[in-house]
Design a protein around this motif. Sequence first.
Motif, PDB file in Angstrom:
ATOM      1  N   ILE A 148      -3.296  -3.265   7.806  1.00  0.00           N
ATOM      2  CA  ILE A 148      -2.659  -4.483   8.295  1.00  0.00           C
ATOM      3  C   ILE A 148      -1.163  -4.405   8.031  1.00  0.00           C
ATOM      4  O   ILE A 148      -0.746  -4.167   6.895  1.00  0.00           O
ATOM      5  CB  ILE A 148      -3.271  -5.718   7.610  1.00  0.00           C
ATOM      6  N   LYS A 149      -0.381  -4.602   9.095  1.00  0.00           N
ATOM      7  CA  LYS A 149       1.072  -4.624   8.944  1.00  0.00           C
ATOM      8  C   LYS A 149       1.482  -6.067   8.693  1.00  0.00           C
ATOM      9  O   LYS A 149       1.518  -6.898   9.596  1.00  0.00           O
ATOM     10  CB  LYS A 149       1.772  -4.080  10.187  1.00  0.00           C
TER      11      LYS A 149
ATOM     12  N   ALA B  28       0.783  -1.243   0.000  1.00  0.00           N
ATOM     13  CA  ALA B  28       0.000   0.000   0.000  1.00  0.00           C
ATOM     14  C   ALA B  28       0.813   1.290   0.000  1.00  0.00           C
ATOM     15  O   ALA B  28       0.321   2.315  -0.472  1.00  0.00           O
ATOM     16  CB  ALA B  28      -0.960  -0.001   1.189  1.00  0.00           C
ATOM     17  N   GLY B  29       2.024   1.282   0.540  1.00  0.00           N
ATOM     18  CA  GLY B  29       2.811   2.516   0.551  1.00  0.00           C
ATOM     19  C   GLY B  29       2.089   3.622   1.294  1.00  0.00           C
ATOM     20  O   GLY B  29       1.648   3.436   2.422  1.00  0.00           O
ATOM     21  N   THR B  30       1.894   4.766   0.664  1.00  0.00           N
ATOM     22  CA  THR B  30       1.214   5.898   1.302  1.00  0.00           C
ATOM     23  C   THR B  30      -0.291   5.673   1.419  1.00  0.00           C
ATOM     24  O   THR B  30      -0.965   6.403   2.139  1.00  0.00           O
ATOM     25  CB  THR B  30       1.428   7.197   0.499  1.00  0.00           C
TER      26      THR B  30
ATOM     27  N   THR C  28       5.622   3.266   7.205  1.00  0.00           N
ATOM     28  CA  THR C  28       4.623   3.504   6.165  1.00  0.00           C
ATOM     29  C   THR C  28       3.236   3.062   6.630  1.00  0.00           C
ATOM     30  O   THR C  28       2.234   3.731   6.359  1.00  0.00           O
ATOM     31  CB  THR C  28       5.035   2.779   4.866  1.00  0.00           C
ATOM     32  N   TYR C  29       3.168   1.953   7.356  1.00  0.00           N
ATOM     33  CA  TYR C  29       1.932   1.473   7.965  1.00  0.00           C
ATOM     34  C   TYR C  29       1.317   2.571   8.852  1.00  0.00           C
ATOM     35  O   TYR C  29       0.129   2.874   8.765  1.00  0.00           O
ATOM     36  CB  TYR C  29       2.263   0.198   8.762  1.00  0.00           C
ATOM     37  N   ARG C  30       2.166   3.189   9.694  1.00  0.00           N
ATOM     38  CA  ARG C  30       1.697   4.267  10.575  1.00  0.00           C
ATOM     39  C   ARG C  30       1.232   5.481   9.749  1.00  0.00           C
ATOM     40  O   ARG C  30       0.278   6.158  10.126  1.00  0.00           O
ATOM     41  CB  ARG C  30       2.820   4.706  11.535  1.00  0.00           C
ATOM     42  N   LEU C  31       1.902   5.742   8.632  1.00  0.00           N
ATOM     43  CA  LEU C  31       1.523   6.861   7.764  1.00  0.00           C
ATOM     44  C   LEU C  31       0.113   6.658   7.198  1.00  0.00           C
ATOM     45  O   LEU C  31      -0.669   7.608   7.128  1.00  0.00           O
ATOM     46  CB  LEU C  31       2.534   7.005   6.619  1.00  0.00           C
TER      47      LEU C  31
ATOM     48  N   GLU D  75       0.596  -3.326   4.320  1.00  0.00           N
ATOM     49  CA  GLU D  75       1.917  -2.712   4.190  1.00  0.00           C
ATOM     50  C   GLU D  75       2.842  -3.327   5.234  1.00  0.00           C
ATOM     51  O   GLU D  75       2.478  -3.423   6.404  1.00  0.00           O
ATOM     52  CB  GLU D  75       1.812  -1.198   4.389  1.00  0.00           C
ATOM     53  N   LYS D  76       4.043  -3.738   4.814  1.00  0.00           N
ATOM     54  CA  LYS D  76       4.965  -4.413   5.738  1.00  0.00           C
ATOM     55  C   LYS D  76       5.861  -3.453   6.523  1.00  0.00           C
ATOM     56  O   LYS D  76       6.295  -3.776   7.616  1.00  0.00           O
ATOM     57  CB  LYS D  76       5.824  -5.434   5.002  1.00  0.00           C
ATOM     58  N   ASP D  77       6.130  -2.271   5.981  1.00  0.00           N
ATOM     59  CA  ASP D  77       7.028  -1.320   6.636  1.00  0.00           C
ATOM     60  C   ASP D  77       6.283  -0.576   7.737  1.00  0.00           C
ATOM     61  O   ASP D  77       5.229   0.026   7.490  1.00  0.00           O
ATOM     62  CB  ASP D  77       7.561  -0.330   5.597  1.00  0.00           C
TER      63      ASP D  77
END
Length: 182
Positions: free
Chosen positions: A98-99, A52-54, A78-81, A73-75
């Motif tokens: 979902i991370k 998903a990125g941003t 970026t997940y928090r973003l 999103e795994k990062d």
Amino acid sequence: MRIISGELKSRKIKTIKASELRPATDRYREALFNILRHYINFDGIEVLDLYAGTGAIGFEAISRGAKTCTFVEKDFQTYRLIIENASELGIENKVRVIKDTAENFTRKTSDKFDLIFADPPYKSDTIYTVYQNIINRNLVKEGGLLVIQRSRSTVKKDNEIFQIEPYRKIGGDVIYLIVFGG
């Protein structure tokens, strides 16, 4: 970065600098959604945004009427973003973030979606596993779409795996559009 059209038109989406992050440009999203509007009515659909990125693609789908979007999103940063952007846009009730990796999520989930976007890091081969998981687990609803964004440099191998030619070239990317029944 901003949302192109719909209920959230012109609202800004925050981004961050990260080595594997390639936010979908306004031009790309506009071209993509101009294509998709001929294939799917966004009102009330359920969307999955893998890698998903941003979250720009999923947020654009919600702005155009999607009922929900699941972002994978795994990062962590970026997940928090994505969570922060959803909150700033006032659409927390329409998102699930979902991370996890796209491979793990598509291997485990039993959810089905009307529209799945997959935009893996350039030259990443994980998309082939994700594609097989989506097909084998029937994650796209009848009449739904799978959209895969890839680099032009991966077309030869992609064509062998996906067994289709790219639907369209946009800049240095290609889009594969796979329609499921309907």
